[in-house]
Scaffold this active site. Structure first.
Site, PDB file in Angstrom:
ATOM      1  N   HIS A  74      54.044  40.911  41.081  1.00  0.00           N
ATOM      2  CA  HIS A  74      53.287  40.169  40.064  1.00  0.00           C
ATOM      3  C   HIS A  74      52.203  41.012  39.400  1.00  0.00           C
ATOM      4  CE1 HIS A  74      55.282  36.467  41.264  1.00  0.00           C
ATOM      5  NE2 HIS A  74      54.922  36.692  42.516  1.00  0.00           N
ATOM      6  N   ARG A 117      37.704  40.500  29.995  1.00  0.00           N
ATOM      7  CA  ARG A 117      37.318  41.914  30.095  1.00  0.00           C
ATOM      8  C   ARG A 117      38.284  42.755  29.282  1.00  0.00           C
ATOM      9  NH1 ARG A 117      41.594  43.409  33.184  1.00  0.00           N
ATOM     10  NH2 ARG A 117      42.310  41.922  34.758  1.00  0.00           N
TER      11      ARG A 117
END
Length: 480
Positions: free
Chosen positions: A234, A291
């Site tokens: 993942h 971010r």
């Protein structure tokens, strides 16, 4: 803003500092004892040791970083990614200490840091969501009721999660209880928060994300998409921009949806809105990363925009100098994350000394790098060594250049994901664009790389033998 501290290490610290230097801003590096002699420390105008090698005793010490920033008369702090970059308490503490956090406001980080809160926040903006339940759940009986309603397979996800932790796919009802227990345990261990939620598992998903940037004047731009479907555990390994499957209409729809997500939480700065795209080209909101992303270089390559420069300009109160109509896609870019991992051994970390370390160079090749020959790859941090990026006028050109760059990237002393990159970029499924997040599961195994290596070795041996036999046929005439 005359001086910034970069609260990070390695390639991202260097990458931020290079843009700051270009803007005439001096930089401060922080480093752990393990990173004392690294390139980012030498590149900075000033550097301060903040603790021992483990990140819990160095790069995660927000108060110590802020103290150093104040002592060195820093104006702003850039967190990079990882470590404290999505820590709302750190961002808030930076703000309270009259320093500029080069990122979103702490409230936006808090909202988007919880997948459940994020879904609740964007719900009013009519953004597509994967069918499921938008509340934390621990009761198995209720979970079974919900799962039966939305239909198997389902996905259990940690609300505070990321990087695949606290995530479980459940194919049938009898596995639900055990998988829930595992997900809750893993989420508690990784994030200190065991809350999980359920949603329908999209069986052939592509991972498409949209880069956004917002200023304090109400302007929100999107910088098109990145395809991030090639993943292991993942976590992304290969990224590209643009995606090979998005139509201009779908690209615009997803871009508008991403800007709505940013507006929903009064976002400021650089962020990424992540979506799932199903086999029928329906997209669903996943989460927002508050971010700069690891894969931001591919967006920079196709737009010609320095995203870190925009981050700094927005942070110091400037209005975005461009409008949406000014942004266009030019060419194609690919990124391979070069991890110190062994792709022949389930991608396990491979730390050691970089006995040989030579970077590829040339037009269309970019390496965001934080290492040098002779350095050790430390065990304490994420094992990413660098990011290898290539750019071409077309996707095919970028792929061929990437394969050449991988061949020219010389690393000895640790195993890396470079052979895996070659496997991906040569694979028909990738080259055709017909792949999803199950690429590794469907096509990759260490045996296949070994078979390929053995085949190449046999061909090389046959060529060498042929040459030897040809050389023996040459009649050597006696010399007088």
């Amino acid at each position: 803003m005359k001086k910034i501290l970069v609260a990070n290490r390695g390639e991202i610290a260097l990458r931020v500092m290079k843009t700051a230097k270009k803007m005439g801003i001096s930089t401060v590096a922080v480093f752990s004892e393990a990173d004392r002699n690294t390139p980012h420390v030498r590149f900075a105008d000033e550097a301060v040791c903040i603790g021992k090698a483990p990140s819990s005793q160095s790069y995660l010490l927000g108060d110590k970083i802020i103290k150093a920033a104040k002592e060195l008369n820093v104006d702003g702090i850039h967190p990079g990614y990882g470590f404290l970059s999505e820590n709302a308490d750190f961002a808030e503490s930076v703000e309270k200490n009259d320093l500029i956090f080069i990122g979103p406001k702490s409230n936006a980080i808090r909202i988007m840091g919880s997948k459940l809160m994020a879904k609740e926040t964007v719900k009013a903006y009519d953004i597509p969501m994967v069918p499921g339940i938008d509340e934390a759940i621990t009761d198995v009986a209720k979970a079974q009721e919900i799962a039966n309603e939305i239909g198997y397979p389902i996905l259990i996800k940690a609300s505070a999660g990321g990087g695949g932790k606290g995530m479980r796919i459940v194919e049938k009802e009898q596995d639900l209880e055990s998988q829930m227990e595992r997900a809750i345990s893993e989420a508690t261990s990784a994030f200190g928060d065991g809350s999980v939620f359920l949603e329908k598992y999209v069986t052939s998903p592509r991972h498409i994300e949209i880069q956004v940037m917002a200023d304090t004047y109400g302007n929100v731009l999107h910088f098109f998409e990145r395809e991030c479907s090639i993943q292991r555990r993942h976590q992304k390994v290969v990224e590209e921009a643009p995606s090979s499957v998005l139509t201009p209409k779908l690209r615009e729809e997803m871009g508008i949806a991403a800007t709505k997500v940013a507006k929903a939480c009064d976002y400021v700065g650089a962020g990424t809105v992540e979506f799932l795209l199903d086999a029928d080209m329906n997209f669903y909101f996943l989460e927002m990363n508050t971010r700069l992303q690891v894969e931001h270089p591919v967006t920079e390559m196709i737009t010609g925009i320095d995203l870190v420069e925009l981050q700094i300009k927005v942070a110091r109160g400037e209005e975005l100098p461009i409008e949406q109509k000014d942004l266009n896609i030019h060419g194609h870019a690919l990124e391979l994350r070069v991890y110190a991992e062994d792709p022949l051994n389930d991608f396990l970390p491979s730390v050691g000394n970089l006995e040989t370390y030579q970077l590829p160079v040339g037009e269309g090749i970019r390496v965001d790098n934080g290492f040098e020959e002779g350095m050790d790859v430390p065990i304490y941090y994420d094992p990413m060594i660098s990011k290898l990026i290539t750019y071409g006028k077309t996707r095919e050109e970028a792929i061929e250049l990437m394969l050449e760059a991988i061949d020219d990237y010389q690393i000895k002393g640790v195993q890396t994901t470079l052979p895996f990159g070659t496997y991906v970029f040569e694979h028909e499924a990738f080259r055709s664009g017909n792949f999803d997040t199950h690429f590794v599961k469907n096509y990759y195994s260490s045996e296949r790389i070994n078979e390929k290596n053995e085949g190449e070795a046999k061909i090389a041996a046959m060529i060498a033998l042929h040459q030897y036999l040809e050389d023996k046929k040459i009649v050597k005439l006696p010399t007088n």
